[in-house]
Structure formats: structure tokens, C-alpha cells
Design an enzyme around this catalytic site. Structure first.
Site, PDB file in Angstrom:
ATOM      1  N   TYR A  53      -6.538   5.374   5.320  1.00 60.20           N
ATOM      2  CA  TYR A  53      -6.822   4.498   4.205  1.00 60.20           C
ATOM      3  C   TYR A  53      -5.891   3.125   4.373  1.00 60.20           C
ATOM      4  CZ  TYR A  53      -5.478   2.077  -0.189  1.00 60.20           C
ATOM      5  OH  TYR A  53      -5.151   1.163  -1.060  1.00 60.20           O
ATOM      6  N   ASP A  56      -9.419   5.156  -1.483  1.00 63.71           N
ATOM      7  CA  ASP A  56      -8.412   5.640  -1.946  1.00 63.71           C
ATOM      8  C   ASP A  56      -8.899   6.114  -3.557  1.00 63.71           C
ATOM      9  OD1 ASP A  56      -9.254   3.564  -3.702  1.00 63.71           O
ATOM     10  OD2 ASP A  56      -7.014   3.013  -4.018  1.00 63.71           O
ATOM     11  N   GLU A  64       0.810  -1.230   0.211  1.00 66.77           N
ATOM     12  CA  GLU A  64       0.100   0.094   0.084  1.00 66.77           C
ATOM     13  C   GLU A  64       0.816   1.272   0.075  1.00 66.77           C
ATOM     14  OE1 GLU A  64      -3.101   0.375  -0.570  1.00 66.77           O
ATOM     15  OE2 GLU A  64      -3.568  -1.738  -0.460  1.00 66.77           O
TER      16      GLU A  64
END
Length: 422
Positions: free
Chosen positions: A134, A152, A50
Site C-alpha cells: 500500500y 487501505d 502515510e
């Protein structure tokens, strides 16, 4: 306002359709290809992927991710790595604070949580460097099966089109509403897969331009697609004249499909143009060596090794070569060469996220400088393999052939072509 939320029936249909579609069509990506049942290992893999994927395309990340995981397969191995090695592995991905934050996360998890990822969302957000709402949602839902939402760019686009959210994304009311929609959709039984299905849909089907609406598994729940069927901005149903989420007919551009109007387009910030003088200092012992400077933490390429760079003055276009060289000598302290030693190698350009950078490159023989805590002599091989930015490798690519010609008295020694990615 009701039309900008999901009904209970729509939530059920979206969850079911998304998961069926995801199971069949999800891309094979290395951060999804794990066989570990250890949720701590999964959390680490998700965190690495990520942070790498922030501001970076999937195709670019894959190679870096695989190299990273081969070198540091778990949080303990990363925690024991040096920052130089971490930055070296990251070199070329840009946004280097992501690498430093990953390293700090690993050290904090090992030192304060006995190597176990915290599962609490607030702890992740407030304690782990570089981890926001997130990333915490992604780690907690995918690794620990906790029903936490994610938001996102891909998910924003999907949700904006599903519920016709056309308001400014910079407004807190807009992002709060999108987060609440994402929370509504999270599936308690398979939260990680549901979140990934939304990201996957945005990346492969619900794309910014020319979305593949006919292939979308949740087309029937999409209000933007329903509007597009009418093919007229005058047919857009308004909640009320005071609705803050609806697009107004005057905001519709007839050159684009109605679906593409969601989410509202951000105004792009123009990259500022900047020019720098760069000096590549070299010496010749048994082999060529190049003097490099470790960038301060506050700099654009903080923590990386760099050649000597000076931002050019506003009037540099009016400066002749001698004045430019004099300016370099005045600004750079780590050198023992004089103005006549400095030669022009050429120019190169590198695009950063917010800077369009032009480098005017000089080189000079300097065999008297003694390395300090901030400087170090690098061999050619070390320049190629150390924690050095893509921009500086481009600079090196321009200067090296001319340095070799000069160092070896015009003989073409080792002038094979060099190519750096990016």
C-alpha cells in the site's frame, strides 16, 4: 462473478467522476500542500504522511507532521538525525516502530541510493523498512505518477460497496480481488490523484456508519446502494449459490442499512487487561531529577525512556502495600532506597491498541544511584520534552505533585497544574 468486477464503461465513468469530485472537494491537508516539483521531496513527504497515518486519525497526525517536516524537511536531514530525537518527535503517536522504520528508510536511501527514492515498486517493498504494497503504491503513484494501485481501509470500504464484496477480508482471495479492482480503476494520466480520491471518498463520504450516499459522485456505479434502494435483504441478487463474494440473506442485519454491511465487519479483538507497578525514583540536587530507564528494543515502548515498570503478579489484588513494595524492590535493580522510602502516589490508566493498562504508581527518594548505559537522570523539563511515551507522562503527572510536596517538606513549590496531551 461478473457483477463483482467493473466493466470498461464503469471504469471510465468512475475515473472521470472521482477526479472531478476530488478536484473540487479534497481537504486541504499539509502533506498535499507542496509546491516542489522535485519528485524526491514529494516522495519523502508522502512516505512520512502515510506512515504517520497508519492506525492514527488525520486530526492527530497534522500537528506531528508539521513539526516533523519543520525539523527534517528532506530525507538527508532525517538520515542524519539521532534515534532519540526521532522518537522524541514521535512521542504520543504510538506504534513507535513506524518512527524507527522512517529513520531507517532515510538512512538506507541516503547510503544505498545516493539520497534518491527508488521508483521500482518491488525495491520499495523489499528494501525499505516498514514499506508494504500500500505505502509503495501511494509513494509511486503520487510522487512519480506511476499507475500503481493502493488498498487501505478507506479504499477497501469504497470498493467493497461498489462491487458488493461481502466475503471475509482475512481471506487471500478477497484481498487479491480487491487489489485487482483497485488496479482496474487506476488512471494512467493521474494515478496519484485517482488513488487519493478513493481514500478521500472513504474518509469523508463513504464512511463506515451513516455514509452520505446522496453526495457520492459514483453512486450510480455502486451496487450496494442499488441494493439499498430495494430496502430488503430478500431482493439481493445472488450470482449463484456458490458465489464466495456475495452476502447471503441470512448474513443481513436489519438494524443496519445494506450499504453498511460492506465490507464484512471484522471481529474486534478484545483488549487484554494488564496492571503494572511503576516506581518513580527522584533526587534533589539544585533541582529535582528523575531516574529513567531506556526500554529494550523488544519491549512495547522500545527505545523510549520510561520509569521503572514491573508487570504485577496475578495475585496482586490480595497483596498488601508492604508486599507490593517488597515485590518492587526484588524486581528493580537500579535503586538504592529501602521499603520504607517507597510511597504510593496513585493510579492512572492508558489504552494501547491491544492492552487496557492500569498503572499503580509509587515514588521514592534515591540520591545514591549512579546512572548507567541504560539509565539516566532527567530534570522535570527533560521529562516533558524527551522521547517518553504518553503513558509514562500520565504516570509522571500523577507522581510529580506528591514528589514536590515531599521533597520541599510540604511547601507548595512549583505545584502549578500540569497537563499532557492524550
Amino acid at each position: 462473478m461478473t457483477r463483482h468486477r467493473f466493466s470498461t464503461e464503469e471504469i471510465t465513468l468512475c475515473r472521470r467522476s472521482l477526479l472531478v469530485w476530488y478536484d473540487k472537494h479534497k481537504r486541504k491537508l499539509p502533506w498535499r500542500d507542496w509546491h516542489d516539483t522535485d519528485s524526491n521531496i514529494v516522495a519523502y513527504r508522502v512516505l512520512v504522511s502515510e506512515l504517520m497515518l497508519q492506525q492514527t486519525q488525520v486530526a492527530t497526525v497534522i500537528r506531528y507532521y508539521e513539526t516533523w517536516m519543520n525539523q527534517w524537511p528532506n530525507v538527508n536531514s532525517l538520515a542524519s538525525a539521532s534515534e532519540d530525537d526521532v522518537l522524541k518527535c514521535w512521542a504520543g503517536l504510538g506504534y513507535y516502530n513506524r518512527a524507527r522504520n522512517l529513520h531507517k528508510c532515510a538512512q538506507l536511501i541516503v547510503n544505498e541510493y545516493n539520497g534518491e527514492f527508488p521508483r521500482d515498486l518491488d525495491i520499495m517493498i523489499n528494501r525499505l523498512p516498514g514499506v508494504g504494497r500500500y505505502t509503495a503504491g501511494a509513494v509511486s503513484s503520487i510522487a512519480f505518477s506511476l499507475p500503481n494501485p493502493i488498498l487501505d481501509g478507506n479504499v477497501i470500504r469504497v470498493l467493497s460497496r461498489l462491487r458488493c464484496i461481502g466475503s471475509d477480508l482475512k481471506k487471500k482471495s478477497t484481498t487479491d480481488h480487491l487489489w485487482s479492482l483497485a488496479a482496474d480503476l487506476v488512471c494512467p494520466e493521474r494515478p496519484g490523484d485517482l488513488n487519493q480520491s478513493l481514500m478521500e471518498l472513504g474518509a469523508t463520504i463513504c464512511t463506515p456508519q451513516k455514509p452520505k450516499c446522496t453526495e457520492c459522485p459514483i453512486q450510480k456505479q455502486c451496487l450496494a446502494y442499488e441494493q439499498q434502494i430495494h430496502q430488503s435483504s430478500t431482493d439481493i441478487e445472488q450470482c449463484s449459490t456458490n458465489c464466495t463474494f456475495c452476502l447471503k440473506p441470512t448474513e443481513i442485519d436489519s438494524s443496519r442499512s445494506l450499504v453498511e454491511h460492506y465490507p464484512r465487519k471484522k471481529v474486534k479483538t478484545k483488549q487484554r487487561e494488564e496492571t503494572s507497578f511503576v516506581l518513580v525514583l527522584y533526587r534533589l540536587n539544585s533541582q529535582l531529577e528523575f531516574l529513567m530507564l531506556k526500554q529494550k528494543q523488544s519491549n512495547l515502548l522500545s527505545g523510549l525512556w520510561s520509569f521503572f515498570e514491573v508487570i504485577s503478579p496475578p495475585d496482586f489484588d490480595q497483596m498488601n502495600e508492604r508486599k507490593r513494595k517488597t515485590f518492587l524492590i526484588e524486581q528493580i535493580q537500579h535503586m538504592s532506597c529501602n521499603i520504607d522510602d517507597i510511597k504510593l502516589a496513585g493510579q492512572c490508566r492508558h489504552l494501547f491498541s491491544h492492552i487496557d493498562k492500569q498503572y499503580i504508581i509509587y515514588y521514592a527518594l534515591d540520591d545514591l544511584s549512579i546512572p548507567t548505559a541504560q539509565t539516566q537522570w532527567f530534570t522535570e523539563e527533560q521529562v516533558l520534552t524527551s522521547a517518553i511515551s504518553t503513558a509514562m507522562k500520565k504516570v509522571f503527572n500523577v507522581a510529580l505533585p506528591q514528589i514536590k510536596l515531599r521533597a520541599f517538606n510540604g511547601k507548595k513549590v512549583g505545584l502549578e497544574s500540569i497537563h499532557f496531551p492524550g
